[in-house]
Design an enzyme around this catalytic site. Structure first.
Site, PDB file in Angstrom:
ATOM      1  N   CYS A 125       0.862   8.601 -15.697  1.00 32.19           N
ATOM      2  CA  CYS A 125       2.208   8.132 -15.383  1.00 32.19           C
ATOM      3  C   CYS A 125       3.163   8.409 -16.545  1.00 32.19           C
ATOM      4  O   CYS A 125       3.498   9.559 -16.812  1.00 32.19           O
ATOM      5  CB  CYS A 125       2.188   6.669 -14.969  1.00 32.19           C
ATOM      6  SG  CYS A 125       3.665   6.186 -14.043  1.00 32.19           S
ATOM      7  N   HIS A 145      -2.172   5.793 -10.987  1.00 31.07           N
ATOM      8  CA  HIS A 145      -2.919   4.734 -11.655  1.00 31.07           C
ATOM      9  C   HIS A 145      -4.186   4.428 -10.855  1.00 31.07           C
ATOM     10  O   HIS A 145      -4.224   4.599  -9.638  1.00 31.07           O
ATOM     11  CB  HIS A 145      -2.084   3.449 -11.738  1.00 31.07           C
ATOM     12  CG  HIS A 145      -0.860   3.563 -12.574  1.00 31.07           C
ATOM     13  ND1 HIS A 145      -0.901   3.653 -13.945  1.00 31.07           N
ATOM     14  CD2 HIS A 145       0.463   3.585 -12.233  1.00 31.07           C
ATOM     15  CE1 HIS A 145       0.338   3.730 -14.417  1.00 31.07           C
ATOM     16  NE2 HIS A 145       1.178   3.690 -13.402  1.00 31.07           N
TER      17      HIS A 145
END
Length: 499
Positions: A336, A420
């Site tokens: 991310c 994630h």
């Protein structure tokens, strides 16, 4: 029935989340329909529910403990700090504003209504709702606008137990002082205490328990022993200093050494928990270039402040070290915000307002931040393995080369993805670590039988066991069913002096 209990704490990281999860698992085992609830959460560890709402990761974990599907109403207000003064406000799973501490006060009245409606919805549906407080209920400077601690307890007439961490010291003073600083009407709802993380001779503790009861008129409902490896989806970066689960093998060629960059605004650091559970993986958090030197894999995790944390990385000499490692063919993995840093260019007029910024240039990608927040539960394949994950980001990454890797890319020894939770997929994690080990020139072979979700369930069961074995569950049940007992004495000094 429609019972409830609020678990407060003397400090952040006192054990509120863990105790709440343990209570949820204990009640679920008894056949009670139970749900967790945290009215307002300030955390950079979040999760996406199955219907696309963002909530605190701890509440997602507590829902797992309760055996129910996580929902936005379990954490109706989530604050995600982007700096020391500004936070993104997420309401019922969706971002609604960026505010500073003073501006947030203007939202409190509306948010109090959202909180009360959310709690009422859960109480209508479930037998019991176990609420978690935030920080300490004795933050008297914040009491007037409180919607998560005693403000919530008063509004919904919920009994309160206060958890204190004895491992930090001063537990009796902090428990007494917490009650003494409360207004009399707040004190009337505080029905007992729980002491957490005790290790030592119980007989030496007993006189203190008796004196605390004599001083406050409230019992200690249990003493939870200190247990290694019960770290689970914490909200606080304080927990990064705690012992981590998993193997602690001595360094050797059969060991894989992982350094996770500890950004100032690190988010979703639960991503690396699955690595720490692998036998032979030694995981450490890094805050200097020297901390990266001996690592076989450097992980750049998520962050709520990509541009400012990238500047921090450069100021500490860590960016240059990461680039040097990659040029030498040593593995780097970005998730991310960490992935965004690895790109050649970042354009951010949203999160930081910095405009165009050079990335580390290790991946052929370009990042543009947008107003809309991407929330999702993507699925895909990598290394021939199924991967289920979740994503939470404003940055939109355009990949301009390299090999496809989940939604991101790989270029030589550098991997990047916005997903994630990918490492929680056992087959993918083993294949990825095997590839990392080969790239790093290590003899490390991932264990074939580590099942991350089974380990999580075992940890949740262990929390339920702690509650069942070390709390006065009869007294806890009476509080849930009947509320705080009447006639609890006022602990002097009641209330805070006018200033």
């Amino acid at each position: 029935m429609s019972g409830a209990l609020l678990v407060a704490g003397t400090t952040s990281d006192a054990g509120k989340s863990i105790v709440t999860a343990g209570l949820c698992r204990w009640l679920a085992r008894r056949g009670v329909r139970v749900a967790p609830f945290k009215a307002q959460n300030m955390s950079l560890n979040s999760m996406v529910t199955s219907d696309g709402a963002e909530i605190g990761r701890a509440q997602y974990m507590q829902a797992q403990a309760a055996g129910v599907e996580a929902r936005a109403v379990m954490n109706p207000v989530l604050l995600k700090p982007g700096s020391d003064r500004r936070s993104q406000v997420v309401v019922l799973g969706r971002p609604v504003a960026e505010v500073d501490a003073l501006e947030y006060g203007a939202h409190k009245e509306r948010l109090a209504g959202v909180v009360q409606d959310s709690l009422a919805e859960l109480r209508d549906e479930f037998d019991v709702v176990v609420c978690e407080g935030a920080g300490s209920p004795a933050e008297i400077n914040l009491r007037a606008g409180d919607i998560v601690n005693m403000g919530l307890a008063r509004a919904a007439d919920i009994p309160v137990v206060v958890v204190g961490d004895i491992d930090r010291g001063g537990v009796f003073a902090s428990l007494y002082g917490t009650v003494a600083l409360l207004e009399e009407a707040d004190q009337a709802l505080v029905a007992g205490f729980v002491i957490n993380k005790f290790r030592g001779a119980r007989e030496l503790l007993e006189p203190g328990l008796e004196q605390l009861r004599a001083l406050t008129g409230r019992p200690v409902l249990g003493v939870l022993p200190w247990r290694l490896g019960l770290y689970l989806d914490s909200e606080d970066t304080l927990a990064l200093d705690a012992p981590r689960p998993g193997a602690r093998s001595p360094f050797g060629r059969e060991t894989l050494r992982v350094a996770v960059v500890r950004f100032p605004r690190i988010s979703n650091f639960t991503d690396v928990d699955a690595l720490a559970c692998e036998p032979g993986v030694v995981l450490r958090y890094a805050a200097s270039a020297g901390d990266l030197a001996e690592a076989d894999l450097v992980v750049l995790p998520g962050t709520r402040a990509t541009v400012s944390d990238l500047a921090w990385l450069r100021e500490r000499g860590m960016a240059a070290e990461i680039v040097r490692r990659a040029e030498e063919g040593r593995p780097v993995f970005g998730i991310c915000g960490g992935y965004q840093m690895l790109a050649g260019e970042i354009v951010d007029d949203v999160e930081s307002g910095a405009g165009r910024v050079d990335g580390l240039g290790l991946l052929p990608a370009r990042v543009v931040f947008g107003e809309a927040k991407t929330l999702g539960r993507p699925e895909g394949r990598a290394y021939g393995e199924d991967v289920r994950a979740y994503e939470i980001h404003h940055g939109v990454v355009t990949v301009e080369g390299g090999e496809p890797f989940l939604d991101g890319c790989r270029h030589g020894p550098v991997w990047g993805t916005t997903w994630h939770g990918a490492l929680e997929n056992d087959g993918f994690r083993r294949a990825f670590l095997g590839d990392v080990a080969r790239t790093a020139g290590r003899d490390f072979t991932p264990a074939p039988d580590v099942a991350f979700q089974a380990l999580r369930e075992a940890t949740l069961d262990a929390l339920g066991d702690l509650v069942e074995e070390h709390l006065d569950t009869g007294a806890v049940w009476r509080l849930i069913e009947g509320g705080a007992p009447g006639g609890l004495p006022v602990v002097p000094p009641a209330g805070a002096p006018a200033i």
